[in-house]
Motif scaffolding. Structure first.
Motif, mmCIF file in Angstrom:
data_model
loop_
_atom_site.group_PDB
_atom_site.id
_atom_site.type_symbol
_atom_site.label_atom_id
_atom_site.label_comp_id
_atom_site.label_asym_id
_atom_site.label_seq_id
_atom_site.Cartn_x
_atom_site.Cartn_y
_atom_site.Cartn_z
ATOM 1 N N GLY A 1 0.786 -1.209 0.000
ATOM 2 C CA GLY A 1 0.000 0.000 0.000
ATOM 3 C C GLY A 1 0.836 1.286 0.000
ATOM 4 N N GLU A 2 0.139 2.408 0.135
ATOM 5 C CA GLU A 2 0.766 3.736 0.033
ATOM 6 C C GLU A 2 0.471 4.533 1.293
ATOM 7 O OE1 GLU A 2 1.294 6.919 -3.595
ATOM 8 O OE2 GLU A 2 -0.750 6.301 -3.107
ATOM 9 N N ILE A 3 1.472 5.250 1.753
ATOM 10 C CA ILE A 3 1.315 6.126 2.915
ATOM 11 C C ILE A 3 1.195 7.566 2.411
ATOM 12 C CG2 ILE A 3 2.409 7.006 5.006
ATOM 13 C CD1 ILE A 3 3.705 4.284 5.344
ATOM 14 N N LEU A 4 0.106 8.215 2.773
ATOM 15 C CA LEU A 4 -0.190 9.569 2.293
ATOM 16 C C LEU A 4 -0.098 10.572 3.444
ATOM 17 C CD1 LEU A 4 -3.340 8.795 0.106
ATOM 18 C CD2 LEU A 4 -0.959 8.945 -0.646
ATOM 19 N N LEU A 5 0.483 11.760 3.173
ATOM 20 C CA LEU A 5 0.488 12.871 4.126
ATOM 21 C C LEU A 5 -0.445 13.937 3.590
ATOM 22 C CD1 LEU A 5 1.631 14.298 6.644
ATOM 23 C CD2 LEU A 5 3.424 15.236 5.169
ATOM 24 N N GLU A 6 -1.404 14.366 4.424
ATOM 25 C CA GLU A 6 -2.418 15.331 3.986
ATOM 26 C C GLU A 6 -2.550 16.453 5.018
ATOM 27 O OE1 GLU A 6 -5.386 12.226 1.702
ATOM 28 O OE2 GLU A 6 -5.561 12.461 3.882
ATOM 29 N N ARG A 7 -2.999 17.615 4.513
ATOM 30 C CA ARG A 7 -3.189 18.780 5.387
ATOM 31 C C ARG A 7 -4.642 19.219 5.308
ATOM 32 N NH1 ARG A 7 1.201 22.899 4.698
ATOM 33 N NH2 ARG A 7 0.429 23.047 2.556
ATOM 34 N N ARG B 1 -7.779 21.628 5.206
ATOM 35 C CA ARG B 1 -8.066 22.971 4.698
ATOM 36 C C ARG B 1 -9.182 23.607 5.516
ATOM 37 N NH1 ARG B 1 -8.535 21.808 -1.707
ATOM 38 N NH2 ARG B 1 -10.722 21.745 -1.016
ATOM 39 N N ASN B 2 -9.367 24.908 5.306
ATOM 40 C CA ASN B 2 -10.397 25.625 6.062
ATOM 41 C C ASN B 2 -11.804 25.150 5.743
ATOM 42 O OD1 ASN B 2 -8.475 27.196 7.349
ATOM 43 N ND2 ASN B 2 -8.558 28.828 5.812
ATOM 44 N N ASP B 3 -11.987 24.613 4.518
ATOM 45 C CA ASP B 3 -13.321 24.157 4.134
ATOM 46 C C ASP B 3 -13.610 22.740 4.594
ATOM 47 O OD1 ASP B 3 -11.664 22.702 2.512
ATOM 48 O OD2 ASP B 3 -12.472 23.434 0.603
ATOM 49 N N GLY B 4 -12.695 22.171 5.372
ATOM 50 C CA GLY B 4 -12.913 20.828 5.892
ATOM 51 C C GLY B 4 -12.324 19.724 5.049
ATOM 52 N N ALA B 5 -11.953 19.999 3.830
ATOM 53 C CA ALA B 5 -11.364 18.980 2.956
ATOM 54 C C ALA B 5 -9.900 18.777 3.321
ATOM 55 C CB ALA B 5 -11.508 19.402 1.503
ATOM 56 N N TRP B 6 -9.296 17.721 2.780
ATOM 57 C CA TRP B 6 -7.906 17.405 3.018
ATOM 58 C C TRP B 6 -7.122 17.546 1.731
ATOM 59 C CZ3 TRP B 6 -5.826 16.562 7.775
ATOM 60 C CH2 TRP B 6 -6.720 16.362 8.833
ATOM 61 N N GLU B 7 -5.970 18.207 1.836
ATOM 62 C CA GLU B 7 -5.099 18.448 0.677
ATOM 63 C C GLU B 7 -3.905 17.500 0.742
ATOM 64 O OE1 GLU B 7 -2.190 22.080 -0.935
ATOM 65 O OE2 GLU B 7 -3.254 22.256 0.982
ATOM 66 N N ARG B 8 -3.657 16.809 -0.343
ATOM 67 C CA ARG B 8 -2.534 15.866 -0.377
ATOM 68 C C ARG B 8 -1.217 16.642 -0.493
ATOM 69 N NH1 ARG B 8 -1.936 10.386 -4.089
ATOM 70 N NH2 ARG B 8 0.340 10.220 -3.967
ATOM 71 N N LEU B 9 -0.273 16.284 0.387
ATOM 72 C CA LEU B 9 1.023 16.949 0.389
ATOM 73 C C LEU B 9 2.136 16.060 -0.145
ATOM 74 C CD1 LEU B 9 0.939 18.699 3.896
ATOM 75 C CD2 LEU B 9 0.320 19.672 1.680
ATOM 76 N N GLN C 1 -1.469 24.119 11.989
ATOM 77 C CA GLN C 1 -2.027 23.366 10.866
ATOM 78 C C GLN C 1 -2.366 21.946 11.316
ATOM 79 O OE1 GLN C 1 0.978 22.679 7.749
ATOM 80 N NE2 GLN C 1 2.518 23.405 9.199
ATOM 81 N N ARG C 2 -3.430 21.378 10.700
ATOM 82 C CA ARG C 2 -3.832 19.993 10.965
ATOM 83 C C ARG C 2 -3.250 19.099 9.873
ATOM 84 N NH1 ARG C 2 -9.009 18.495 10.478
ATOM 85 N NH2 ARG C 2 -9.442 20.198 9.010
ATOM 86 N N LEU C 3 -2.639 18.013 10.313
ATOM 87 C CA LEU C 3 -2.066 17.037 9.388
ATOM 88 C C LEU C 3 -2.625 15.655 9.704
ATOM 89 C CD1 LEU C 3 1.698 18.141 9.521
ATOM 90 C CD2 LEU C 3 0.045 18.744 7.746
ATOM 91 N N ARG C 4 -2.597 14.780 8.691
ATOM 92 C CA ARG C 4 -2.930 13.381 8.958
ATOM 93 C C ARG C 4 -2.107 12.487 8.041
ATOM 94 N NH1 ARG C 4 -9.088 12.320 6.574
ATOM 95 N NH2 ARG C 4 -8.516 12.263 4.350
ATOM 96 N N VAL C 5 -1.835 11.289 8.572
ATOM 97 C CA VAL C 5 -1.135 10.256 7.808
ATOM 98 C C VAL C 5 -2.116 9.118 7.562
ATOM 99 C CG1 VAL C 5 0.774 8.608 7.798
ATOM 100 C CG2 VAL C 5 1.094 10.878 8.802
ATOM 101 N N GLY D 1 -1.040 17.648 15.010
ATOM 102 C CA GLY D 1 -0.960 19.093 14.824
ATOM 103 C C GLY D 1 0.496 19.551 14.741
ATOM 104 N N LEU D 2 0.738 20.596 13.942
ATOM 105 C CA LEU D 2 2.078 21.163 13.783
ATOM 106 C C LEU D 2 1.951 22.678 13.691
ATOM 107 C CD1 LEU D 2 5.134 20.860 13.293
ATOM 108 C CD2 LEU D 2 4.629 20.603 10.853
ATOM 109 N N THR D 3 2.714 23.404 14.510
ATOM 110 C CA THR D 3 2.667 24.871 14.527
ATOM 111 C C THR D 3 3.963 25.435 13.965
ATOM 112 O OG1 THR D 3 1.210 24.872 16.459
ATOM 113 C CG2 THR D 3 2.392 26.930 15.961
ATOM 114 N N GLY D 4 3.840 26.305 12.940
ATOM 115 C CA GLY D 4 5.002 26.976 12.366
ATOM 116 C C GLY D 4 5.299 28.264 13.121
ATOM 117 N N THR D 5 6.477 28.377 13.706
ATOM 118 C CA THR D 5 6.839 29.548 14.505
ATOM 119 C C THR D 5 7.906 30.375 13.788
ATOM 120 O OG1 THR D 5 8.548 28.315 15.695
ATOM 121 C CG2 THR D 5 6.332 28.327 16.647
#
Length: 452
Positions: A60-66, A68-76, A98-102, A116-120
Motif C-alpha cells: 500500500g501507500e502512505i499519504l500525508l495530507e493537510r 483545509r479551512n473548508d474541511g477537505a484534506w489536501e494531499r502533500l 495546521q492539521r495534518l494526517r497520515v 498538529g504542527l505549529t510553524g513559529t
C-alpha cells in the motif's frame, strides 16, 4: 424404501460436513494495518519537518495530507513503507497552526492518524560590518548580514539606524535591501556615527537588532596642535559650517541687502573710498584648524575678486589651514579704529578682507583694507608689529612652528601662493598681511599706506 432414506441422510451429512469444513477454513474479516506516527509539535516556518512512524503492513501507500479551512484534506506527499515497516515523509512548515494526517491505504483497509504542527518565527541574527575609520567627505560601504538562528539566509528589508557621537537618540538613516542573507548600503557620515540594523517581526522571523558598528569620522586636513606654553586666542568663535561640495567651490557675488545692512556702520561708513557696488563677497571652502573642510566668506574689491578666487582655490588645493573666515562686521564697530573692530577679529585669530578703518596704531591713517585690496590670514599666529606694539599677541612673533600655520619666510607655501596671484607680503613687519599689487592694481583706489 429404508435403503433410499438412509442414502439421502448420508448425503446430507456429507454435504453438511463439507460445507462446515469449507466455512471453517475461510479467513476472518479484513483488518486495517497498525500505524504509528511521531512529529514535532512545532518547527520554524519555512523549514521542512519530518513525519516518522511504523506500519504493520508493507504494501500500500502512505499519504500525508493537510486539512483545509473548508474541511477537505489536501494531499502533500506520498511514500511507501521500508522493508522494516518504517516510513518518513517531509512537510514544508507554514506559519501558524495546521492539521495534518497520515493515511496508510492497503487492500485490506486504511489506517489514519491525525496530528498538529505549529510553524513559529525563527530568531533573527543581524550583523553590520564596514570600515571603522572614514575620511570626512568620503563615502563608505557597509555590509549587512541577515540569517535565522538556525543559519538560513533571509531575504527582506532591514532598517539602518544611526546615533551621533555624544548623543543618546537613534534616528533612521535609510534601509538596506537584503537578498539571500546579504545587502550593502552606502553612508557618508560627517561626524562619528554608530550604526545599527533593525528588522521588524514577520511570520517567518522575529524582530532583530544588530550589534553597533561605529564609523570614526577623521578630518582630511592638518590638525592644529598648539605648542606647549603657546598662547591661545582671547576670543573663541563658533566653528563655521562644514563644506558640502567638493573642492574649494569658490563663488563671488554682489553684496546682498542682508550683508550690506550688517556692514553699514561697522566695516563701511560714509567717507569710505569704495562703495557697495565696488565690493564683492567671496565664499569658499577651506581647511580649518581642526582639519575639517569648512565654508567661510570674505569681502574684497570687485577688481581683486578673480585673483582672490584663484588664491583660495590654490590654498584649498594645498590644504593650507585657516582658523576662520568671518566678515569683520561680526565683531562690531571700533571707535578706536573708526571702522570694524579688527582688534577683536585678530584676538579671535580670524582671517579677513575689506574693512574701512584706520591703521592699527595710527589713528586717522586709512588702512589699505579700506580699499578691499588686502587680506589678513591667521592673525593670531602671525602678529602685526604695530605702533601700539605686537598685536594681537607678542608670544607668537618668535615662534616658527607649526610651520603650516605660521608664515615666516617668502618660501612658505602660503606666501608663494599669494605672490603668484599678485599679493605682496610685508614679512616680519606684518606676518599676516597680504596686499594686492598685481595686474590691474593701478585701477584700484590708491592706499595711503602699506601699513595694516
Amino acid at each position: 424404501m429404508k435403503a433410499a432414506r438412509a442414502l439421502t441422510l448420508l448425503v446430507t451429512v456429507l454435504v453438511g460436513a463439507l460445507v462446515g469444513s469449507l466455512l471453517g477454513a475461510a479467513p476472518a474479516s479484513a483488518a486495517p494495518p497498525q500505524l504509528t506516527v511521531s512529529a514535532p509539535a512545532s518547527a520554524y516556518a519555512g523549514t521542512t519537518a519530518t513525519i516518522r512512524g511504523t506500519t504493520s503492513r508493507l504494501d500500500g501507500e502512505i499519504l500525508l495530507e493537510r486539512g483545509r479551512n473548508d474541511g477537505a484534506w489536501e494531499r502533500l506527499a506520498a511514500t511507501r513503507p521500508a522493508s522494516d515497516g518504517s516510513y518518513a515523509v517531509g512537510v514544508s512548515v507554514v506559519p501558524g497552526a495546521q492539521r495534518l494526517r497520515v493515511r496508510h491505504v492497503t487492500v485490506e483497509g486504511t489506517a489514519v492518524r491525525e496530528l498538529g504542527l505549529t510553524g513559529t518565527a525563527a530568531p533573527s541574527r543581524l550583523a553590520l560590518s564596514g570600515p571603522a575609520r572614514l575620511t570626512d567627505g568620503r563615502t563608505a560601504t557597509l555590509t549587512a548580514r541577515w540569517t535565522t538562528g538556525d543559519g538560513r539566509a533571509v531575504t527582506g528589508t532591514a532598517a539602518l539606524w544611526g546615533r551621533r557621537s555624544g548623543e543618546s537618540a537613534w534616528t533612521p538613516r535609510g534601509s538596506v535591501a537584503v537578498r539571500a542573507g546579504s545587502g550593502k548600503v552606502r553612508v557618508k557620515p560627517r561626524v562619528d556615527v554608530a550604526y545599527q540594523l533593525r528588522t521588524a517581526r514577520t511570520a517567518y522571523v522575529l524582530a532583530g537588532t544588530s550589534a553597533t558598528h561605529v564609523v570614526d569620522n577623521v578630518p582630511p586636513g592638518r590638525v592644529f596642535v598648539r605648542p606647549p606654553g603657546a598662547a591661545s586666542p582671547r576670543i573663541r568663535l563658533p566653528r563655521q559650517p562644514r563644506a558640502r561640495k567638493a573642492g574649494a567651490h569658490v563663488s563671488v557675488s554682489r553684496i546682498s541687502n542682508a550683508v550690506w545692512r550688517s556692514m553699514k556702520g561697522r566695516t563701511w561708513h560714509r567717507g569710505c573710498p569704495v562703495g557697495r557696488s565696488s565690493l564683492r563677497i567671496l565664499r569658499t571652502n577651506y581647511y580649518a584648524y581642526d582639519g575639517y573642510r569648512r565654508r567661510g566668506e570674505i569681502v574684497i574689491h570687485a577688481r581683486v575678486a578673480k585673483a582672490t578666487k584663484r588664491v583660495f582655490r590654490d590654498l584649498h588645493a594645498a590644504k593650507a589651514p585657516i582658523r576662520s573666515l568671518y566678515r569683520v562686521d561680526r565683531f562690531g564697530w571700533s571707535r578706536r579704529l573708526r571702522g570694524g573692530n579688527d582688534m577683536k577679529s585678530m584676538a579671535a585669530g580670524n582671517s579677513s578682507g575689506f574693512n574701512c578703518r584706520s591703521v592699527v596704531g595710527r589713528p586717522g591713517r586709512r588702512s589699505p583694507h579700506s580699499t578691499g585690496r588686502s587680506i589678513d590670514l591667521n592673525t593670531w599666529e602671525n602678529p602685526y608689529r604695530s605702533a601700539w606694539g605686537l598685536v594681537p599677541n607678542r608670544d607668537w612673533d618668535s615662534r616658527r612652528s607649526p610651520a603650516a600655520f605660521v608664515y615666516r619666510s617668502r618660501n612658505h607655501a602660503v606666501v608663494r601662493i599669494l605672490a603668484r596671484h599678485g599679493f605682496r607680503w610685508l614679512g616680519s613687519a606684518d606676518w599676516q598681511h597680504f596686499q594686492y599689487s598685481g595686474r590691474g592694481a593701478r585701477h584700484l583706489p590708491a592706499p595711503k599706506t602699506f601699513w595694516d
